[in-house]
Design an enzyme around this catalytic site. Sequence first.
Site, mmCIF file in Angstrom:
data_model
loop_
_atom_site.group_PDB
_atom_site.id
_atom_site.type_symbol
_atom_site.label_atom_id
_atom_site.label_comp_id
_atom_site.label_asym_id
_atom_site.label_seq_id
_atom_site.Cartn_x
_atom_site.Cartn_y
_atom_site.Cartn_z
ATOM 1 N N GLU A 207 -0.660 -5.712 -12.915
ATOM 2 C CA GLU A 207 -2.190 -4.510 -12.508
ATOM 3 C C GLU A 207 -3.181 -5.047 -13.351
ATOM 4 O OE1 GLU A 207 -0.040 -1.299 -11.963
ATOM 5 O OE2 GLU A 207 1.081 -1.718 -10.283
ATOM 6 N N LYS A 343 2.096 5.609 -0.653
ATOM 7 C CA LYS A 343 1.629 3.876 -1.233
ATOM 8 C C LYS A 343 1.481 3.129 0.226
ATOM 9 C CE LYS A 343 3.799 2.894 -5.611
ATOM 10 N NZ LYS A 343 5.082 2.268 -5.771
#
EC number: 4.2.1.11
Length: 434
Positions: A207, A343
């Site tokens: 990330e 999400k």
Amino acid sequence: MPIITDVYAREVLDSRGNPTIEVEVFTESGALGRALVPSGASTGEHEAVELRDGDKDRYMGKGVLKAVENVNEIIAPEIIEGDFSVLDQVSIDKMMIALDGTDNKGKLGANAILGVSIAVARAAADYLGVPLYKYLGGFNGTELPVPMMNIVNGGSHSDAPIAFQEFMVLPVGAPNFKEALRWGAEIFHNLAKILKGRNLSTAVGDEGGFAPTFEGTEDAVETILEAIKAAGLEPGKDVFLGFDCAASEFFENGVYDYAKFEGENGKKRTSSEQVDYLEELVDKYPIITIEDGMDENDWEGWKALTDRLGNKVQLVGDDLFVTNTKILERGINEGVGNSILIKVNQIGTLTETFEAIEMAQKAGYTAVVSHRSGETEDTTIADIAVATNAGQIKTGSLSRTDRIAKYNQLLRIEDELFETAKFKGLNAFYNLNK
């Protein structure tokens, strides 16, 4: 007319070089929508199913040709023969859910269904000639989110010997999103200097955060605080800290086993000891948010954590709630957590995603719109964050184009909104006693 004339899916690659699905929706009017679907590394066991081929001779079993086929040969004909308009978002989403017929979208695959769902919305925005966030949120979508910037990666997202998966900085004291992003970038670059000075690695994880061999959790936190100060900012005023513990990743046989990631230095903690440990960290450092501090099935532990810290720290359920309204409803009823991570691929359609956000906000829970560790250049989550006035977004660190793409989209949106743009900063955490 906005009638859908074709739906086409293909196999492409995500930020980890793994296959994912891209879907395009075409209309009679010439409007086009394109969507790419993300993928997670640490996943909740109750998430909707991401369909993979399992053919070890292709992409080590991670191919998505089955999902592609399900779009092209099953979903597309239903949409085309049904004369659906791109403006029929809810009807199309419900049709795909019924067509799948399972509780977890395991037949067609949540990745197949989500790709179509987002592509339809993008085609609708293109047809109407409006930005995606305005199509999804109307004139009410004006709040830019506080970025939760994951500048140190641990756990399943890196090879660093730290159990917690993410160490985040939240620039809540910034006057607007543009400045919040600058603050985060300057903290990130100052952290790089500090790490180099200690001869620690500045390689980045999935990330975009650094993944150095810190000596433990507190070493990581102290180093981040040093970087905040080096950037000329004040911890606990300008910038707060956040963790994603991803506790389900190291919870085994009723014990939180830090040794799984930290080796011989890792401690073993019971559920009550895990709550105590998190409270110690909150008392010691300017922490404003903790995600998945307890295992997804440790509801007693979650309740104890919420009772202990829920009035002063945002307690975010990711693996716990998996963007699922049924599970979220249980959490609300039992007083577990005070925030939900959103999400889109955990649930599989835009309709269900918006239902989860609405349920959370009505119950006084915050909603944090989030990326996945396997991302693409798709920026849909930036538009969703603004459309729903979520107030917070989690989309990685200040490196890797797959992360920066979302931040740059938010900069564009802030410019487009001009004087109507809002950035609430600390007030985005509206359910805490600040």
